[in-house]
Design a protein around this motif. Structure first.
Motif, PDB file in Angstrom:
ATOM      1  N   ARG A  92      22.390 -24.924  12.181  1.00 39.94           N
ATOM      2  CA  ARG A  92      21.749 -23.843  12.909  1.00 39.94           C
ATOM      3  C   ARG A  92      21.110 -24.404  14.172  1.00 39.94           C
ATOM      4  NH1 ARG A  92      18.304 -19.518   9.525  1.00 39.94           N
ATOM      5  NH2 ARG A  92      20.285 -19.603   8.400  1.00 39.94           N
ATOM      6  N   GLU A  93      21.378 -23.783  15.315  1.00 37.90           N
ATOM      7  CA  GLU A  93      20.861 -24.297  16.587  1.00 37.90           C
ATOM      8  C   GLU A  93      20.019 -23.252  17.304  1.00 37.90           C
ATOM      9  OE1 GLU A  93      23.921 -25.301  19.412  1.00 37.90           O
ATOM     10  OE2 GLU A  93      24.874 -23.337  19.280  1.00 37.90           O
ATOM     11  N   GLY A  94      18.984 -23.731  17.939  1.00 35.70           N
ATOM     12  CA  GLY A  94      18.141 -22.840  18.719  1.00 35.70           C
ATOM     13  C   GLY A  94      18.848 -22.416  19.988  1.00 35.70           C
ATOM     14  N   VAL A  95      18.764 -21.151  20.309  1.00 36.69           N
ATOM     15  CA  VAL A  95      19.402 -20.593  21.501  1.00 36.69           C
ATOM     16  C   VAL A  95      18.372 -20.292  22.578  1.00 36.69           C
ATOM     17  CG1 VAL A  95      20.783 -18.692  22.400  1.00 36.69           C
ATOM     18  CG2 VAL A  95      21.301 -19.645  20.148  1.00 36.69           C
ATOM     19  N   ALA A  96      17.273 -19.656  22.182  1.00 31.83           N
ATOM     20  CA  ALA A  96      16.226 -19.301  23.139  1.00 31.83           C
ATOM     21  C   ALA A  96      14.926 -19.094  22.383  1.00 31.83           C
ATOM     22  CB  ALA A  96      16.600 -18.022  23.895  1.00 31.83           C
ATOM     23  N   ALA A  97      13.821 -19.341  23.073  1.00 28.82           N
ATOM     24  CA  ALA A  97      12.511 -19.166  22.461  1.00 28.82           C
ATOM     25  C   ALA A  97      11.570 -18.513  23.457  1.00 28.82           C
ATOM     26  CB  ALA A  97      11.955 -20.499  21.988  1.00 28.82           C
ATOM     27  N   ILE A  98      10.523 -17.887  22.921  1.00 33.72           N
ATOM     28  CA  ILE A  98       9.566 -17.191  23.767  1.00 33.72           C
ATOM     29  C   ILE A  98       8.177 -17.312  23.164  1.00 33.72           C
ATOM     30  CG2 ILE A  98       9.942 -14.964  22.601  1.00 33.72           C
ATOM     31  CD1 ILE A  98       9.717 -13.657  25.413  1.00 33.72           C
ATOM     32  N   SER A  99       7.187 -17.424  24.027  1.00 35.12           N
ATOM     33  CA  SER A  99       5.810 -17.529  23.556  1.00 35.12           C
ATOM     34  C   SER A  99       5.264 -16.163  23.165  1.00 35.12           C
ATOM     35  CB  SER A  99       4.939 -18.154  24.642  1.00 35.12           C
ATOM     36  OG  SER A  99       4.884 -17.296  25.774  1.00 35.12           O
ATOM     37  N   CYS A 100       4.093 -16.155  22.580  1.00 38.13           N
ATOM     38  CA  CYS A 100       3.508 -14.912  22.067  1.00 38.13           C
ATOM     39  C   CYS A 100       3.294 -13.871  23.163  1.00 38.13           C
ATOM     40  CB  CYS A 100       2.204 -15.200  21.354  1.00 38.13           C
ATOM     41  SG  CYS A 100       0.950 -15.973  22.395  1.00 38.13           S
TER      42      CYS A 100
END
Length: 125
Positions: free
Chosen positions: A42-50
């Motif tokens: 499983r790979e991370g694609v995108a992330a976002i802060s709160c």
């Protein structure tokens, strides 16, 4: 207990677009989209802060994907343009409780503790 539900997956042709939506509950917190294909981790694609002010992407997604959130609606979206065959996979959204931004290692699944069930994206070439 916080729950996540993904939607928006489907089958498209290369070059087309899709928008995935993750509906959650609870207070805004750090979130991310991951994808998984058979035989690969499983790979991370995108992330976002709160707050949505910090975002980051895997190199292959930069310039084609956009992650954004609507905290009033408790949703995090992943807008995907110019989809490629290699974008095919099961897409999961995830969050980390009580952490606004997990930092530079956001791409690690171990950084997140709540996961949705996933939505399938299939891109035909």
């Amino acid at each position: 207990q916080v729950q996540l539900q993904e939607s928006g997956g489907g089958s498209v042709e290369a070059g087309e677009s899709l928008t995935l939506t993750c509906a959650g509950s609870g207070s805004p917190t750090g979130m991310a989209w991951f994808r998984e294909t058979p035989g690969k981790e499983r790979e991370g694609v995108a992330a976002i802060s709160c707050s949505g002010t910090i975002t980051d992407y895997i190199d292959s997604a930069k310039g084609r994907f956009s992650i954004y959130r609507d905290n009033a609606k408790k949703t995090v979206n992943l807008q995907m343009y110019n989809l490629k065959y290699e974008d095919t996979g099961m897409y999961y959204c995830a969050l980390v409780t009580d952490v606004c931004w997990v930092g530079s290692q956001w791409y690690l699944p171990s950084k997140f503790n709540v996961w949705g069930q996933g939505t399938q994206v299939t891109v035909s070439s």
